[in-house]
Scaffold this motif. Structure first.
Motif, PDB file in Angstrom:
ATOM      1  N   TRP A   1      22.552  -3.936  21.311  1.00 39.73           N
ATOM      2  CA  TRP A   1      22.066  -3.965  22.784  1.00 39.73           C
ATOM      3  C   TRP A   1      20.526  -3.615  22.700  1.00 39.73           C
ATOM      4  CZ3 TRP A   1      26.271  -1.459  20.671  1.00 39.73           C
ATOM      5  CH2 TRP A   1      27.614  -2.118  20.825  1.00 39.73           C
ATOM      6  N   ASP A   2      19.874  -4.168  23.843  1.00 37.84           N
ATOM      7  CA  ASP A   2      18.521  -3.932  24.270  1.00 37.84           C
ATOM      8  C   ASP A   2      18.542  -2.867  25.431  1.00 37.84           C
ATOM      9  OD1 ASP A   2      16.983  -7.046  23.294  1.00 37.84           O
ATOM     10  OD2 ASP A   2      16.855  -5.050  22.336  1.00 37.84           O
ATOM     11  N   CYS A   3      18.257  -1.954  25.472  1.00 38.89           N
ATOM     12  CA  CYS A   3      18.378  -0.890  26.538  1.00 38.89           C
ATOM     13  C   CYS A   3      17.059  -0.294  26.849  1.00 38.89           C
ATOM     14  CB  CYS A   3      19.479   0.355  26.179  1.00 38.89           C
ATOM     15  SG  CYS A   3      20.912  -0.144  25.587  1.00 38.89           S
ATOM     16  N   THR A   4      16.936   0.294  28.120  1.00 35.79           N
ATOM     17  CA  THR A   4      15.941   1.079  28.454  1.00 35.79           C
ATOM     18  C   THR A   4      16.735   2.407  29.327  1.00 35.79           C
ATOM     19  OG1 THR A   4      15.756   0.137  30.892  1.00 35.79           O
ATOM     20  CG2 THR A   4      14.375  -0.624  29.125  1.00 35.79           C
ATOM     21  N   PHE A   5      15.966   3.665  28.818  1.00 35.90           N
ATOM     22  CA  PHE A   5      16.518   4.880  29.187  1.00 35.90           C
ATOM     23  C   PHE A   5      15.531   5.803  29.690  1.00 35.90           C
ATOM     24  CE2 PHE A   5      19.493   3.713  26.008  1.00 35.90           C
ATOM     25  CZ  PHE A   5      20.466   4.371  26.407  1.00 35.90           C
ATOM     26  N   GLN A   6      15.728   6.501  30.774  1.00 38.07           N
ATOM     27  CA  GLN A   6      15.024   7.609  31.374  1.00 38.07           C
ATOM     28  C   GLN A   6      15.042   8.699  30.070  1.00 38.07           C
ATOM     29  OE1 GLN A   6      16.803   7.975  35.362  1.00 38.07           O
ATOM     30  NE2 GLN A   6      15.015   9.207  35.651  1.00 38.07           N
ATOM     31  N   LYS A   7      13.632   9.081  29.766  1.00 37.64           N
ATOM     32  CA  LYS A   7      13.828  10.348  29.030  1.00 37.64           C
ATOM     33  C   LYS A   7      14.654  11.438  29.187  1.00 37.64           C
ATOM     34  CE  LYS A   7      10.739  12.806  25.872  1.00 37.64           C
ATOM     35  NZ  LYS A   7       9.133  12.962  25.313  1.00 37.64           N
ATOM     36  N   TYR A   8      14.563  11.807  30.184  1.00 39.38           N
ATOM     37  CA  TYR A   8      15.588  12.877  30.771  1.00 39.38           C
ATOM     38  C   TYR A   8      15.781  12.775  32.390  1.00 39.38           C
ATOM     39  CZ  TYR A   8      11.102  15.257  31.196  1.00 39.38           C
ATOM     40  OH  TYR A   8       9.719  15.707  31.374  1.00 39.38           O
ATOM     41  N   ALA A   9      16.611  13.442  33.333  1.00 38.64           N
ATOM     42  CA  ALA A   9      17.138  13.354  34.449  1.00 38.64           C
ATOM     43  C   ALA A   9      15.619  13.247  35.258  1.00 38.64           C
ATOM     44  CB  ALA A   9      18.049  13.915  34.698  1.00 38.64           C
ATOM     45  N   ALA A  10      14.873  14.138  34.981  1.00 36.86           N
ATOM     46  CA  ALA A  10      13.717  14.383  36.070  1.00 36.86           C
ATOM     47  C   ALA A  10      12.494  13.558  35.812  1.00 36.86           C
ATOM     48  CB  ALA A  10      13.458  15.904  36.404  1.00 36.86           C
ATOM     49  N   SER A  11      12.630  12.742  34.665  1.00 37.03           N
ATOM     50  CA  SER A  11      11.208  12.202  34.187  1.00 37.03           C
ATOM     51  C   SER A  11      11.300  10.934  34.542  1.00 37.03           C
ATOM     52  CB  SER A  11      11.664  12.132  32.582  1.00 37.03           C
ATOM     53  OG  SER A  11      10.590  11.235  31.910  1.00 37.03           O
ATOM     54  N   ASP A  12      10.057  10.525  34.833  1.00 41.91           N
ATOM     55  CA  ASP A  12       9.452   9.163  34.919  1.00 41.91           C
ATOM     56  C   ASP A  12       9.182   8.307  33.942  1.00 41.91           C
ATOM     57  OD1 ASP A  12       7.630  10.532  37.757  1.00 41.91           O
ATOM     58  OD2 ASP A  12       9.636   9.024  37.686  1.00 41.91           O
ATOM     59  N   GLU A  13       9.336   8.925  32.928  1.00 43.99           N
ATOM     60  CA  GLU A  13       9.087   8.060  31.311  1.00 43.99           C
ATOM     61  C   GLU A  13      10.257   7.221  30.965  1.00 43.99           C
ATOM     62  OE1 GLU A  13       7.073  12.206  29.529  1.00 43.99           O
ATOM     63  OE2 GLU A  13       7.190  10.398  28.211  1.00 43.99           O
ATOM     64  N   ILE A  14       9.840   6.048  30.547  1.00 41.22           N
ATOM     65  CA  ILE A  14      11.110   5.111  30.321  1.00 41.22           C
ATOM     66  C   ILE A  14      10.866   4.660  28.939  1.00 41.22           C
ATOM     67  CG2 ILE A  14      11.919   2.804  30.667  1.00 41.22           C
ATOM     68  CD1 ILE A  14      12.217   4.690  33.111  1.00 41.22           C
ATOM     69  N   ILE A  15      12.002   4.604  28.104  1.00 43.42           N
ATOM     70  CA  ILE A  15      11.847   4.453  26.596  1.00 43.42           C
ATOM     71  C   ILE A  15      12.895   3.309  26.555  1.00 43.42           C
ATOM     72  CG2 ILE A  15      12.634   5.513  24.486  1.00 43.42           C
ATOM     73  CD1 ILE A  15      12.330   8.344  25.686  1.00 43.42           C
ATOM     74  N   SER A  16      12.194   2.195  25.608  1.00 48.07           N
ATOM     75  CA  SER A  16      12.847   1.184  24.929  1.00 48.07           C
ATOM     76  C   SER A  16      13.754   1.555  23.833  1.00 48.07           C
ATOM     77  CB  SER A  16      11.995   0.167  25.033  1.00 48.07           C
ATOM     78  OG  SER A  16      11.271  -0.269  26.113  1.00 48.07           O
ATOM     79  N   VAL A  17      15.035   1.068  23.845  1.00 49.65           N
ATOM     80  CA  VAL A  17      15.789   1.440  22.572  1.00 49.65           C
ATOM     81  C   VAL A  17      16.739   0.173  22.337  1.00 49.65           C
ATOM     82  CG1 VAL A  17      17.562   2.957  21.918  1.00 49.65           C
ATOM     83  CG2 VAL A  17      16.075   3.814  23.552  1.00 49.65           C
ATOM     84  N   PHE A  18      16.373  -0.331  20.993  1.00 43.50           N
ATOM     85  CA  PHE A  18      17.312  -1.119  20.406  1.00 43.50           C
ATOM     86  C   PHE A  18      18.108  -0.358  19.669  1.00 43.50           C
ATOM     87  CE2 PHE A  18      19.033  -4.789  18.185  1.00 43.50           C
ATOM     88  CZ  PHE A  18      19.481  -4.443  16.958  1.00 43.50           C
ATOM     89  N   ILE A  19      19.884  -0.658  20.074  1.00 40.01           N
ATOM     90  CA  ILE A  19      20.795  -0.092  19.516  1.00 40.01           C
ATOM     91  C   ILE A  19      21.682  -1.163  18.759  1.00 40.01           C
ATOM     92  CG2 ILE A  19      23.117   1.273  19.923  1.00 40.01           C
ATOM     93  CD1 ILE A  19      21.911   2.459  22.382  1.00 40.01           C
ATOM     94  N   GLY A  20      21.797  -0.969  17.464  1.00 42.80           N
ATOM     95  CA  GLY A  20      22.554  -1.717  16.561  1.00 42.80           C
ATOM     96  C   GLY A  20      23.540  -1.015  15.723  1.00 42.80           C
ATOM     97  N   VAL A  21      25.069  -1.350  15.994  1.00 39.57           N
ATOM     98  CA  VAL A  21      26.069  -0.726  15.236  1.00 39.57           C
ATOM     99  C   VAL A  21      26.515  -1.861  14.206  1.00 39.57           C
ATOM    100  CG1 VAL A  21      28.170   0.343  15.368  1.00 39.57           C
ATOM    101  CG2 VAL A  21      26.368   0.475  17.403  1.00 39.57           C
ATOM    102  N   TYR A  22      26.626  -1.283  13.077  1.00 43.01           N
ATOM    103  CA  TYR A  22      27.066  -2.222  11.855  1.00 43.01           C
ATOM    104  C   TYR A  22      28.048  -1.523  11.074  1.00 43.01           C
ATOM    105  CZ  TYR A  22      22.549  -3.838  13.240  1.00 43.01           C
ATOM    106  OH  TYR A  22      21.453  -4.381  14.185  1.00 43.01           O
ATOM    107  N   ASP A  23      29.153  -2.412  10.532  1.00 40.11           N
ATOM    108  CA  ASP A  23      30.205  -1.907   9.968  1.00 40.11           C
ATOM    109  C   ASP A  23      30.164  -2.228   8.362  1.00 40.11           C
ATOM    110  OD1 ASP A  23      33.961  -3.297  10.275  1.00 40.11           O
ATOM    111  OD2 ASP A  23      32.761  -1.321   9.752  1.00 40.11           O
ATOM    112  N   LEU A  24      30.393  -1.197   7.733  1.00 35.15           N
ATOM    113  CA  LEU A  24      30.292  -0.887   6.254  1.00 35.15           C
ATOM    114  C   LEU A  24      31.783  -0.533   5.729  1.00 35.15           C
ATOM    115  CD1 LEU A  24      26.692   0.840   5.530  1.00 35.15           C
ATOM    116  CD2 LEU A  24      27.573  -1.697   5.730  1.00 35.15           C
ATOM    117  N   TYR A  25      32.632  -0.381   6.730  1.00 38.60           N
ATOM    118  CA  TYR A  25      33.941   0.009   6.443  1.00 38.60           C
ATOM    119  C   TYR A  25      34.614  -0.924   5.155  1.00 38.60           C
ATOM    120  CZ  TYR A  25      38.781   1.750   6.528  1.00 38.60           C
ATOM    121  OH  TYR A  25      40.049   2.203   6.136  1.00 38.60           O
ATOM    122  N   CYS A  26      35.271  -0.533   4.396  1.00 37.57           N
ATOM    123  CA  CYS A  26      35.865  -1.276   3.590  1.00 37.57           C
ATOM    124  C   CYS A  26      36.960  -0.474   2.788  1.00 37.57           C
ATOM    125  CB  CYS A  26      35.081  -2.080   2.403  1.00 37.57           C
ATOM    126  SG  CYS A  26      34.319  -1.054   1.480  1.00 37.57           S
TER     127      CYS A  26
END
Length: 418
Positions: free
Chosen positions: A393-418
C-alpha cells in the motif's frame, strides 16, 4: 481436429528456453551480479524456467455416450459414379475426458524418442491453478457395429486403451526429455551466473586500474535507477502557518524506485521462503539494504545506512531524508506500534518512509493482510490509502492527531511462512 506431437522437436524448445535464461542473466548489472548469492539466484531462475512435465490422471478418466450420424465411404462409388461417395449411418460417439496437469504446450512437441503415427484428439483444455487440463478423445461406432458386441462396455474400453496407450507412451517419452532438461538447466544457470560474475569482476577491476568512477546502469532490470540528490527548500503552500521545513528530501521518482527495489527484494525472498524464514529482523534488513545499495551509491560510501536495530536511513549531512523499518508480524498491536515508532523518527514535513513487515509464524497469510487492510481503513491518522498489490500500500498519515505534518508511508507485507 487438433493433432498432437507435430509442432517441432522438444530440443528446439529447450534451446530457446536456455537462450532466454542467458539473456536474462546478461541483463543483470555489474553491481548486482557481484552482490547476489549465486545459489539463491540459480534456484530462483531454475524455478522460473523449469518445465512442468505432463501428469495424466488415468484413474480419473470419464466418458460419455451420445448418438451421432456417421459417414462411411461407399466402396461402390469407385465402380459407379452415380453412387454417393459417402453414406450416412446412425451411430454412437463415445467421448473420453482425460485429466492432466503440466505444461500443455509439451503435448504438441516431438520427443527425441517417439512413435510414428497420427495422434488426433477432439480438443485440449489447458490446466489452470484451479482445475486440471482435459484431453478429449472420441471413438465412433455404427449402431450395427456396437450392438453386435456381447459386452459393449468392455469392448469400447479395450478399444480406447489399445489406441490411447500410444498417446501415453509418447507423453512418457516427452517427460523423460523434460526431466533431463530440468536437471541440466540447473547446472547451466549456475555456470552462466558464474561466467557473468567473472566478466563483471574483470570489467570493474579494469575500470579501477584506469581510475574511472562507476555509474549506475540505466538498464538495471525492472527498476529506474536514478542518482539521489538534495532538494532545495520549497515555498510553503499556506504561508499563514509556519512549519519547520525539510532541509533535505528525496524526489517522488526516487521514492517510487526505492520502494520498487524493496518490493522485488522481498518478493524474491517469498519465492524461496525456506531460506529466509530462519533469519531475524536485522538479517532480513541487511539483505534489503544490500539490494538497495546495488542501485544507489555515492562517493562517500554506501547510500543506505543501518542505524539502530532495524532502521534503514538515507543520510545527507548526518540528517535522515528517508527512513524505513523492518519488522516481523506479531499482530495488529505491534503493527500499530511499528508505525508509531517510524513516525517518532521523523523531524520534517512530508518525509518519505517505508514499513517492511515479514510474516514468519502465521499459516493464514490472507488473514494478516485483512488485518492490515482493516487497520488502514479505520485508522483516523491514515489520510490516503492506495493498494498497489494485495500486500502493498502507498499511504499518507498525519504524524499525530493535532499535527499538520503529513508522512508518506509505503507498507509492504511479505510471507516467509513455510
Amino acid at each position: 481436429m487438433p493433432e498432437l506431437f507435430i509442432r517441432g522437436s522438444l530440443s528446439d524448445l529447450f534451446k530457446k528456453i536456455k537462450e532466454t535464461v542467458d539473456s536474462d542473466i546478461g541483463k543483470i548489472t555489474n553491481e548486482e551480479i557481484l552482490n547476489i548469492d549465486i545459489n539463491e539466484w540459480t534456484k530462483f531462475l531454475w524455478n522460473k524456467y523449469t518445465i512442468e512435465p505432463i501428469t495424466l490422471y488415468e484413474e480419473n478418466i470419464t466418458y460419455n455416450l451420445e448418438e451421432t450420424t456417421i459417414k462411411r465411404y461407399n466402396k461402390f462409388h469407385h465402380h459407379n459414379p452415380y453412387e454417393s461417395e459417402y453414406f450416412s449411418m446412425d451411430g454412437y460417439k463415445m467421448t473420453f475426458s482425460v485429466p492432466f496437469e503440466g505444461n500443455e504446450k509439451l503435448l504438441y512437441f516431438q520427443a527425441s524418442t517417439y512413435i510414428m503415427s497420427r495422434f488426433e484428439v477432439d480438443s485440449v483444455e489447458s490446466s489452470t491453478s484451479n482445475k486440471c487440463g482435459i484431453i478429449k478423445y472420441s471413438l465412433e461406432y455404427t449402431r450395427q457395429e456396437l450392438e453386435s458386441k456381447e459386452n459393449q462396455k468392455d469392448f469400447i474400453l479395450s478399444q480406447f486403451k489399445c489406441r490411447f496407450d500410444k498417446y501415453i507412451k509418447n507423453i512418457d517419452y516427452i517427460n523423460d526429455d523434460v526431466k533431463k532438461f530440468n536437471t541440466s538447466l540447473n547446472l547451466s544457470i549456475k555456470e552462466s551466473l558464474e561466467k557473468r560474475r567473472k566478466k563483471a569482476g574483470d570489467y570493474i577491476a579494469l575500470r579501477a586500474k584506469l581510475d574511472l568512477p562507476l555509474n549506475l546502469n540505466p538498464n538495471a532490470p525492472n527498476t529506474v535507477p536514478v542518482v539521489l540528490a538534495k532538494k532545495s527548500k520549497t515555498i510553503p503552500s499556506r504561508p499563514e502557518k509556519k512549519f519547520s521545513k525539510p532541509e533535505y528530501t528525496i524526489s517522488d521518482k526516487d521514492y517510487e524506485n526505492i520502494n520498487n527495489i524493496i518490493s522485488m527484494s522481498c518478493t524474491s525472498m517469498e519465492k524461496t521462503a525456506s531460506t529466509f524464514i530462519k533469519l531475524q529482523e536485522e538479517e532480513l534488513r541487511d539483505i534489503v539494504v544490500s539490494h538497495l545499495n546495488t542501485h544507489y551509491s555515492n562517493v562517500t560510501g554506501e547510500t543506505f545506512n543501518k542505524v539502530g536495530k532495524t532502521d534503514i536511513h538515507i543520510l545527507f549531512d548526518s540528517k535522515a531524508a528517508y527512513i524505513a523499518e523492518c519488522k516481523i508480524w506479531h499482530g495488529e498491536k505491534k503493527f500499530k506500534e511499528a508505525l508509531e515508532q517510524l513516525f517518532s523518527y521523523t523531524t520534517w514535513r512530508d518525509i518519505k518512509t517505508s514499513l517492511i513487515v515479514f510474516n514468519k509464524e502465521n499459516k493464514n497469510f490472507s488473514n494478516v493482510l485483512s488485518v492490515v487492510e482493516n487497520y488502514l481503513k479505520t485508522c483516523p491518522l491514515c489520510r490516503t490509502k492506495r493498494e498497489k498489490n494485495k500486500n502493498e500500500w502507498d499511504c499518507t498519515f498525519q504524524k499525530y492527531a493535532a499535527s499538520d505534518e503529513i508522512i508518506s508511508v509505503f507498507i509492504g507485507v511479505y510471507d516467509l511462512y513455510c
